[in-house]
Design a protein around this motif. Structure first.
Motif, PDB file in Angstrom:
ATOM      1  N   LEU A   1      34.059  45.647  39.740  1.00 11.46           N
ATOM      2  CA  LEU A   1      34.688  46.581  38.800  1.00 11.46           C
ATOM      3  C   LEU A   1      35.020  47.897  39.497  1.00 11.46           C
ATOM      4  O   LEU A   1      36.133  48.422  39.366  1.00 11.46           O
ATOM      5  CB  LEU A   1      33.761  46.824  37.613  1.00 11.46           C
ATOM      6  N   LYS A   2      34.080  48.433  40.244  1.00 13.83           N
ATOM      7  CA  LYS A   2      34.298  49.719  40.905  1.00 13.83           C
ATOM      8  C   LYS A   2      35.379  49.620  41.984  1.00 13.83           C
ATOM      9  O   LYS A   2      36.204  50.519  42.147  1.00 13.83           O
ATOM     10  CB  LYS A   2      32.986  50.233  41.512  1.00 13.83           C
TER      11      LYS A   2
ATOM     12  N   THR B   1      39.028  48.889  40.260  1.00 19.18           N
ATOM     13  CA  THR B   1      39.558  49.956  39.402  1.00 19.18           C
ATOM     14  C   THR B   1      39.560  51.316  40.103  1.00 19.18           C
ATOM     15  O   THR B   1      39.777  52.341  39.464  1.00 19.18           O
ATOM     16  CB  THR B   1      38.749  50.056  38.099  1.00 19.18           C
TER      17      THR B   1
ATOM     18  N   HIS C   1      43.944  51.467  37.048  1.00 19.32           N
ATOM     19  CA  HIS C   1      43.129  51.743  35.867  1.00 19.32           C
ATOM     20  C   HIS C   1      43.582  50.997  34.614  1.00 19.32           C
ATOM     21  O   HIS C   1      43.129  51.318  33.526  1.00 19.32           O
ATOM     22  CB  HIS C   1      43.135  53.253  35.580  1.00 19.32           C
TER      23      HIS C   1
ATOM     24  N   THR D   1      43.000  44.834  34.731  1.00 20.92           N
ATOM     25  CA  THR D   1      42.175  44.905  35.936  1.00 20.92           C
ATOM     26  C   THR D   1      40.705  45.101  35.575  1.00 20.92           C
ATOM     27  O   THR D   1      39.820  44.512  36.208  1.00 20.92           O
ATOM     28  CB  THR D   1      42.654  46.054  36.844  1.00 20.92           C
ATOM     29  N   HIS D   2      40.432  45.905  34.553  1.00 23.74           N
ATOM     30  CA  HIS D   2      39.050  46.078  34.097  1.00 23.74           C
ATOM     31  C   HIS D   2      38.469  44.751  33.598  1.00 23.74           C
ATOM     32  O   HIS D   2      37.339  44.391  33.933  1.00 23.74           O
ATOM     33  CB  HIS D   2      38.982  47.128  32.981  1.00 23.74           C
ATOM     34  N   TYR D   3      39.234  44.045  32.785  1.00 27.21           N
ATOM     35  CA  TYR D   3      38.758  42.766  32.249  1.00 27.21           C
ATOM     36  C   TYR D   3      38.451  41.776  33.369  1.00 27.21           C
ATOM     37  O   TYR D   3      37.366  41.190  33.434  1.00 27.21           O
ATOM     38  CB  TYR D   3      39.811  42.154  31.314  1.00 27.21           C
TER      39      TYR D   3
ATOM     40  N   SER E   1      38.116  42.158  36.690  1.00 27.00           N
ATOM     41  CA  SER E   1      37.083  42.541  37.655  1.00 27.00           C
ATOM     42  C   SER E   1      35.685  42.430  37.064  1.00 27.00           C
ATOM     43  O   SER E   1      34.752  41.984  37.744  1.00 27.00           O
ATOM     44  CB  SER E   1      37.330  43.968  38.150  1.00 27.00           C
ATOM     45  N   LEU E   2      35.534  42.790  35.813  1.00 24.61           N
ATOM     46  CA  LEU E   2      34.206  42.776  35.196  1.00 24.61           C
ATOM     47  C   LEU E   2      33.769  41.360  34.828  1.00 24.61           C
ATOM     48  O   LEU E   2      32.710  40.895  35.263  1.00 24.61           O
ATOM     49  CB  LEU E   2      34.215  43.667  33.954  1.00 24.61           C
TER      50      LEU E   2
END
Length: 410
Positions: free
Chosen positions: A245-246, A249, A253, A257-259, A261-262
């Motif tokens: 995630l880090k 992103t 942002h 990409t958040h979804y 990666s996490l």
């Protein structure tokens, strides 16, 4: 030869968990594709499910287990032969578990090739996989085949890194390359490739996590190994999710990409430790998870650098962690790994490396044998005009939905 057919003590609970994982992969695919394509894939997936069951029952299961003189492939129990007469062998639970795991392989491939493949290809590749191609891999690793018997140290793949994730990932990669890109994917078009239905996608990720967990835990050889695998899977996955995630992103942002990666970083963290989870320490699992965050980032960026349209990020989520995870027991196994027993015990590391790449090239070969004829006969991919028509209709539908919502709010 063991009295039981399966080398692992599969339980009905494991079957249920893997089945939920199949629902999860379907929901991930459903949540990621365009609105106009989503209803069709649910029909397609269940037809594939039915095809897989029949072909695995008729021939595939017999090729997977029960040997006579061959170390290459199974030679008994085709079409249910002897299942009723020898119930103590456990054919029922063995078939039930591994047919679901095989369908898990198929659904991983679906995730990578979404929205492009023809109907005939979608119906053909599950038959090839379940009748011969994948059962041979089971025979080599779980069916007392040559990777279990012919090498000094037996291969260790009870988390299925090699038999599931390497096999599925390389097959998916070859199919994806030949299918090419969806119109607008990398050419700066106006069509959005964001996750269309986030709630469905997120629930699908949670269920897929459960499926990966179930495949790894259900195959452990003993209760202590099962217990160790449980905590190590969660630890590695959590560390991987945070790091991926880090990294992903840091400069990008957007919500997709958040979804990815996490949630898929979490899945990748489970995959990489799966075959080592029962025989290593929590600290090592955590370190591997942290490193896998970087592995996931590299896989994610590489696919975009070379402009391969891997619609479900299967390369970063399953294939790359699966390859590393297949080799890892040679380092991390608490009795046989070089971190514990020293480099003089490197035979296990050699076995894991050989086994991983043998299965990789086996899957690659059969992927090419199926995909190339379909490609040259021009029956592999949907016509770009059909795809573009579907995408255009989807954009109109989404805009209409947004307009209606704004109208209602006003």
């Amino acid at each position: 030869m063991n009295d039981k057919v399966c080398p692992v003590a599969t339980q009905p609970t494991g079957d249920v968990i893997v089945f939920l994982g199949l629902i999860g992969l379907s929901m991930m695919e459903y949540g990621s594709v365009k609105v106009g394509n989503a209803p069709h894939l649910m029909v397609k997936n269940f037809i594939q499910f039915s095809i897989a069951v029949i072909f695995y029952w008729f021939l595939g299961y017999g090729f997977s287990f029960r040997y006579t003189r061959s170390d290459f492939i199974g030679e008994k129990a085709f079409g249910g032969e002897g299942w009723l007469k020898e119930p103590a062998l456990g054919n029922g639970e063995c078939f039930s578990f591994y047919v679901l795991v095989g369908i898990f392989v198929i659904y991983i491939i679906n995730l990578s090739i979404a929205e492009r493949a023809s109907y005939i290809f979608y119906m053909s590749f599950p038959a090839l996989i379940m009748v011969f191609c994948w059962p041979v891999v089971l025979a080599w690793i779980y069916g007392e085949g040559w990777l279990m018997n012919a090498i000094e140290d037996s291969i260790w793949d009870y988390g299925a890194d090699i038999t599931v994730y390497v096999f599925a990932g390389i097959f998916a990669l070859i199919a994806t390359i030949f299918l090419g890109k969806r119109p607008g994917r990398y050419d700066g078009g106006q069509v959005s490739f964001d996750i269309v239905n986030p709630p469905v996608y997120i629930i699908g990720c949670f269920l897929t996590i459960l499926g990966v967990f179930g495949i790894a835990v259900a195959q452990q050889k003993s209760k202590p190994e099962m217990s160790s695998s449980m905590h190590n899977l969660w630890i590695s996955a959590g560390a991987s999710a945070i790091v991926s995630l880090k990294l992903l992103t840091l400069f990008k942002h957007d919500l997709r990409t958040h979804y990815v990666s996490l949630y898929q970083g979490f899945i990748a963290g489970m995959v990489i430790i799966a075959s080592s989870a029962g025989n290593t320490t929590p600290w090592q699992a955590g370190i591997i998870g942290i490193l896998n965050g970087g592995v996931f980032w590299c896989g994610y960026q590489f696919i975009r650098l070379v402009k391969i349209d891997d619609s479900g990020d299967v390369f970063a989520t399953f294939l790359l962690p699966g390859i590393i995870g297949g080799i890892l027991p040679g380092f991390l196994h608490d009795d046989l790994g070089v971190f514990w027993a020293g480099w003089e015990s490197g035979q296990t590391l050699g076995t894991q490396t050989v086994g991983t790449f043998v299965v990789l090239f086996w899957s690659l070969t059969f992927a090419l044998l199926l995909v190339v004829p379909f490609y040259f006969l021009k029956i592999l991919k949907l016509d770009d005009g059909i795809i573009q028509g579907t995408l255009a209709e989807t954009v109109i539908t989404q805009r209409g939905f947004m307009t209606d919502r704004k109208h209602e709010e006003n």
